[in-house]
Design a protein around this motif. Sequence first.
Motif, PDB file in Angstrom:
ATOM      1  N   LEU A  83      30.244  31.768  -9.942  1.00  0.00           N
ATOM      2  CA  LEU A  83      31.363  30.944 -10.669  1.00  0.00           C
ATOM      3  C   LEU A  83      30.642  29.769 -11.510  1.00  0.00           C
ATOM      4  N   GLY A  84      29.337  29.700 -11.467  1.00  0.00           N
ATOM      5  CA  GLY A  84      28.503  28.669 -12.246  1.00  0.00           C
ATOM      6  C   GLY A  84      28.483  29.153 -13.731  1.00  0.00           C
ATOM      7  N   ILE A  85      28.616  30.333 -14.088  1.00  0.00           N
ATOM      8  CA  ILE A  85      28.349  30.780 -15.365  1.00  0.00           C
ATOM      9  C   ILE A  85      29.856  31.064 -16.011  1.00  0.00           C
ATOM     10  N   ALA A  86      31.095  30.909 -15.347  1.00  0.00           N
ATOM     11  CA  ALA A  86      32.320  31.338 -15.961  1.00  0.00           C
ATOM     12  C   ALA A  86      32.874  30.043 -16.678  1.00  0.00           C
ATOM     13  N   PRO A  87      33.536  30.472 -17.987  1.00  0.00           N
ATOM     14  CA  PRO A  87      34.187  29.658 -18.957  1.00  0.00           C
ATOM     15  C   PRO A  87      35.721  29.973 -18.789  1.00  0.00           C
ATOM     16  N   THR A  88      36.274  28.869 -19.356  1.00  0.00           N
ATOM     17  CA  THR A  88      37.714  29.030 -19.683  1.00  0.00           C
ATOM     18  C   THR A  88      38.179  28.049 -20.921  1.00  0.00           C
ATOM     19  N   ASN A 100      24.584  24.542 -12.656  1.00  0.00           N
ATOM     20  CA  ASN A 100      24.517  25.368 -13.468  1.00  0.00           C
ATOM     21  C   ASN A 100      25.425  25.011 -14.804  1.00  0.00           C
ATOM     22  N   PRO A 101      24.517  24.601 -16.057  1.00  0.00           N
ATOM     23  CA  PRO A 101      25.552  24.359 -17.091  1.00  0.00           C
ATOM     24  C   PRO A 101      25.866  25.579 -17.869  1.00  0.00           C
ATOM     25  N   VAL A 102      25.611  26.908 -17.309  1.00  0.00           N
ATOM     26  CA  VAL A 102      25.944  27.795 -18.281  1.00  0.00           C
ATOM     27  C   VAL A 102      27.313  27.701 -18.561  1.00  0.00           C
ATOM     28  N   GLU A 140      24.068  33.830 -28.049  1.00  0.00           N
ATOM     29  CA  GLU A 140      22.787  34.451 -27.901  1.00  0.00           C
ATOM     30  C   GLU A 140      21.599  33.466 -27.303  1.00  0.00           C
ATOM     31  N   ALA A 141      21.744  32.078 -27.555  1.00  0.00           N
ATOM     32  CA  ALA A 141      20.797  31.325 -26.886  1.00  0.00           C
ATOM     33  C   ALA A 141      20.994  31.430 -25.200  1.00  0.00           C
ATOM     34  N   VAL A 142      22.361  31.267 -24.800  1.00  0.00           N
ATOM     35  CA  VAL A 142      22.589  31.217 -23.420  1.00  0.00           C
ATOM     36  C   VAL A 142      22.278  32.612 -22.981  1.00  0.00           C
ATOM     37  N   GLU A 143      22.358  33.778 -23.622  1.00  0.00           N
ATOM     38  CA  GLU A 143      22.078  35.028 -23.056  1.00  0.00           C
ATOM     39  C   GLU A 143      20.464  35.110 -23.015  1.00  0.00           C
ATOM     40  N   PHE A 144      19.661  34.572 -23.992  1.00  0.00           N
ATOM     41  CA  PHE A 144      18.403  34.773 -24.080  1.00  0.00           C
ATOM     42  C   PHE A 144      17.628  33.679 -22.743  1.00  0.00           C
ATOM     43  N   VAL A 145      18.371  32.558 -22.464  1.00  0.00           N
ATOM     44  CA  VAL A 145      18.043  31.896 -21.214  1.00  0.00           C
ATOM     45  C   VAL A 145      18.250  32.715 -19.873  1.00  0.00           C
ATOM     46  N   THR A 146      19.587  33.038 -19.825  1.00  0.00           N
ATOM     47  CA  THR A 146      19.872  33.653 -18.458  1.00  0.00           C
ATOM     48  C   THR A 146      19.141  35.083 -18.283  1.00  0.00           C
ATOM     49  N   ALA A 147      18.430  35.574 -19.156  1.00  0.00           N
ATOM     50  CA  ALA A 147      17.564  36.564 -19.238  1.00  0.00           C
ATOM     51  C   ALA A 147      16.375  36.355 -18.611  1.00  0.00           C
ATOM     52  N   THR A 191      16.572  23.427 -12.639  1.00  0.00           N
ATOM     53  CA  THR A 191      17.473  22.326 -12.840  1.00  0.00           C
ATOM     54  C   THR A 191      18.375  22.585 -13.954  1.00  0.00           C
ATOM     55  N   THR A 192      19.531  21.730 -13.783  1.00  0.00           N
ATOM     56  CA  THR A 192      20.315  21.543 -15.021  1.00  0.00           C
ATOM     57  C   THR A 192      19.403  21.273 -16.464  1.00  0.00           C
ATOM     58  N   ALA A 193      18.697  20.269 -16.243  1.00  0.00           N
ATOM     59  CA  ALA A 193      17.981  19.798 -17.477  1.00  0.00           C
ATOM     60  C   ALA A 193      17.106  20.799 -17.876  1.00  0.00           C
ATOM     61  N   GLN A 194      16.455  21.424 -17.082  1.00  0.00           N
ATOM     62  CA  GLN A 194      15.684  22.644 -17.786  1.00  0.00           C
ATOM     63  C   GLN A 194      16.222  23.697 -18.413  1.00  0.00           C
ATOM     64  N   VAL A 195      17.677  24.032 -17.889  1.00  0.00           N
ATOM     65  CA  VAL A 195      18.515  25.192 -18.613  1.00  0.00           C
ATOM     66  C   VAL A 195      18.821  24.439 -19.916  1.00  0.00           C
ATOM     67  N   THR A 196      19.313  23.337 -19.949  1.00  0.00           N
ATOM     68  CA  THR A 196      19.764  22.607 -21.136  1.00  0.00           C
ATOM     69  C   THR A 196      18.864  22.597 -22.296  1.00  0.00           C
ATOM     70  N   GLN A 197      17.681  22.146 -21.750  1.00  0.00           N
ATOM     71  CA  GLN A 197      16.646  22.126 -22.649  1.00  0.00           C
ATOM     72  C   GLN A 197      16.099  23.306 -23.224  1.00  0.00           C
ATOM     73  N   ALA A 198      16.215  24.320 -22.540  1.00  0.00           N
ATOM     74  CA  ALA A 198      15.811  25.755 -23.063  1.00  0.00           C
ATOM     75  C   ALA A 198      17.024  26.235 -23.877  1.00  0.00           C
TER      76      ALA A 198
END
Length: 358
Positions: free
Chosen positions: A259-264, A294-296, A320-327, A341-348
């Motif tokens: 659920l952490g990756i799902a948008p609406t 998870n900020p995705v 594309e940036a999101v998919e690059f990071v989730t990979a 962490t939230t900060a690490q994912v956001t920075q990436a």
Amino acid sequence: MKTYNIACIPGDGIGKEVVPAGQQVLEALASVSQSFKFNFTSFGWGGDWYRAHGEMMPKDGLDALRHMDAILFGSAGDPHIPDHITLWGLRLKICQGFDQYANVRPTRILPGIDAPLKRCAPKDLDWVIVRENSEGEYSGVGGRAHQGHPIEVATDVSMMTRAGVERIMRYAFKLAQSRPRKLLTVVTKSNAQRHAMVMWDEIAVEISKEFPDVKWDKELVDAATARMVNRPATLDTIVATNLHADILSDLAAALAGSLGIAPTGNIDPERRYPSMFEPIHGSAFDIMGKGLANPVGTFWSCVMLLEHLGEHAAAKVLMEAVEFVTANVALHTGDLGGKATTAQVTQAVSDRVRASKH
């Protein structure tokens, strides 16, 4: 250069962490754009506001949002405030006040995500669920009487109007028409709910005649849950009532990995009012303040926000940036089995966006 005015409403729980993260990646996009920038306005409405003022948002709060280009929302929910107060006092007040009648929830398995379905390849799960967002089971019609007595009675009335069903069906058929497979599944329960859901089915047949190039079928909601698990590749665009789609979209998110990756997006298709974009994960007070959220889901919601604004190139860059990071499994948060962490994912994601050319 265009300036987009964005209202940021973190709300409760981890919303206070993921909305600033979303703002950070949008600012990263703007920093490399030659065509637009953002002007963010934050609103501290939610549980804390309720404790201070006795309401989740000011009575004239909608007026403060009315002229915004879009709204980025976090979550509504506080363990110390009844859920019906937090939901109806903030999120639904905005959705219904601005007639955001189409709740749109894309779902697919992103690169690097270990989804739970063992016989489902990423290409087999690529859905968009369209949820009627203004009436139905969540219309707010009902009441309670004789409270505290043995004869206490309570009702919640599911109310559907022809106008409401026609517009969501037309939106769903049009969306299905825009997707490569041109395939729509209309979810129903007309075998048991023999009035409103029968009308729902009849209107689906009527609207389908406007879209002869869209292939469509009908599925009972209970059968739809099994189909999502056992035959995910047979689905593409799905339209359902407020309650049914609320449940199905959470199942969809879980089947896609978290659920952490799902948008609406809560959309006003006629663009009379600002539309609102949010992750579906809720307030998650158990991890609030720990930097583990998870900020995705918020970033993907920002993609939808950009698409709604017509900034399709920027939306593509962010996705594309999101998919690059989730990979990269080293950048998976706890809900995905990782330790980031939230900060690490956001920075990436921000770094990847800044390295792009658009």
